[in-house]
Design an enzyme around this catalytic site. Structure first.
Site, PDB file in Angstrom:
ATOM      1  N   ASP A  59       0.760  -1.270  -0.170  1.00  0.00           N
ATOM      2  CA  ASP A  59      -0.067   0.027   0.103  1.00  0.00           C
ATOM      3  C   ASP A  59       0.506   1.811  -0.011  1.00  0.00           C
ATOM      4  OD1 ASP A  59      -2.143  -1.431  -0.028  1.00  0.00           O
ATOM      5  OD2 ASP A  59      -2.681  -1.131   2.190  1.00  0.00           O
ATOM      6  N   TYR A  87       5.983  -8.814   8.307  1.00  0.00           N
ATOM      7  CA  TYR A  87       5.601  -7.750   8.409  1.00  0.00           C
ATOM      8  C   TYR A  87       6.305  -6.785   9.618  1.00  0.00           C
ATOM      9  CZ  TYR A  87       3.243  -7.793   3.997  1.00  0.00           C
ATOM     10  OH  TYR A  87       2.972  -7.936   2.573  1.00  0.00           O
ATOM     11  N   ASP A 101      -6.576   2.299   7.582  1.00  0.00           N
ATOM     12  CA  ASP A 101      -5.193   2.437   8.694  1.00  0.00           C
ATOM     13  C   ASP A 101      -5.742   3.554   8.263  1.00  0.00           C
ATOM     14  OD1 ASP A 101      -6.022   3.241   5.865  1.00  0.00           O
ATOM     15  OD2 ASP A 101      -4.074   2.160   5.008  1.00  0.00           O
ATOM     16  N   ARG A 193      -3.775  -4.499   7.447  1.00  0.00           N
ATOM     17  CA  ARG A 193      -5.367  -3.694   7.448  1.00  0.00           C
ATOM     18  C   ARG A 193      -6.464  -4.493   8.628  1.00  0.00           C
ATOM     19  NH1 ARG A 193      -6.865  -0.614   2.906  1.00  0.00           N
ATOM     20  NH2 ARG A 193      -6.008  -1.617   1.728  1.00  0.00           N
TER      21      ARG A 193
END
Length: 245
Positions: A59, A87, A101, A193
């Site tokens: 993203d 992540y 987000d 997310r």
């Protein structure tokens, strides 16, 4: 072979095929990176077409490792996409957003006064293994030939189907309420997310993703990745012969 920090730059062949490990800047889309590299290579090799693609979207509000393939290595994009990913990032507890987000404004506030340290660690265990997850409506998934985020930005109601993903590891690395830092190792198709949103619900509160960095794809690590500006300088200064095509 791959091209990144510590690789043998003298022997790279960016036109015929290479795997580029790029540190995607915050604010760039994955396509921005691909477009930048494609234009750099087209200009340098003096060609109209060159194959360039990425192996897994990040993203715009995320940074970190983006695997970009050129030439013959674009045939391996699906292989790289299928590998597990790692992540790190931050969940902000006590508030939700429509995009899960920081792309959209907070739409609902929740209490976090009841949340204890043991609740946070217990909640992580609920998500380890194979889980069902609903992708965010603000995502690049397509429905009826259109990106979901395009529908969402117009205010359209979008029905999103759940999908199965696998969380291999999920740990909390810092707690400074309302922020908690995390590290997650997961399968292809996992939306961090959505994990943030669901994590907030598990705590009888709300949450959204406020920072995200991809640190690994398979055996490729972020500390091997090269900044886009360094890659640009390298491409523009190397003595690479013009390709006859």
């Amino acid at each position: 072979m791959f091209f990144g920090i510590g690789s043998n730059m003298e022997n790279t062949n960016l036109f015929e095929g290479e795997v580029l490990l790029v540190n995607k800047p915050l604010g760039w889309t994955s396509f921005d990176v691909v477009k930048k590299i494609r234009n750099l290579l087209r200009n340098y090799f003096k060609v109209k077409k060159i194959k360039v693609g990425h192996a897994g979207t990040l993203d715009p509000l995320a940074s970190g490792l983006l695997v970009v393939c050129t030439g013959k290595f674009t045939k391996r994009i699906n292989e790289f996409q299928a590998q597990e990913k790692e992540y790190t990032g931050t969940f902000s507890l006590g508030a939700t957003t429509p995009s899960y987000d920081l792309e959209t404004e907070v739409d609902e506030i929740f209490s976090i006064a009841h949340i204890k340290d043991e609740d946070i660690h217990a909640a992580t265990k609920k998500f380890i293994g194979t889980i069902e997850q609903f992708p965010p409506i603000f995502s690049a998934l397509k429905k009826n030939g259109e990106r979901l985020y395009e529908k969402a930005r117009r205010g359209e109601l979008v029905q999103v189907d759940a999908r199965q993903v696998h969380i291999h590891e999920f740990e909390i690395t810092r707690k400074e309420m309302p922020e908690i830092d995390f590290r997650v190792v997961c399968s292809k198709g996992t939306y961090i997310r959505s994990l943030a949103h669901d994590f907030g619900k598990e705590l009888n509160s709300g949450a959204h993703l406020s920072a995200l960095c991809r640190t690994r794809i398979g055996n490729f690590h972020l500390n091997q990745a090269i900044d886009i500006e360094i890659l640009k300088d390298y491409i523009e200064t190397q003595d690479i012969p013009t390709c006859d095509v």
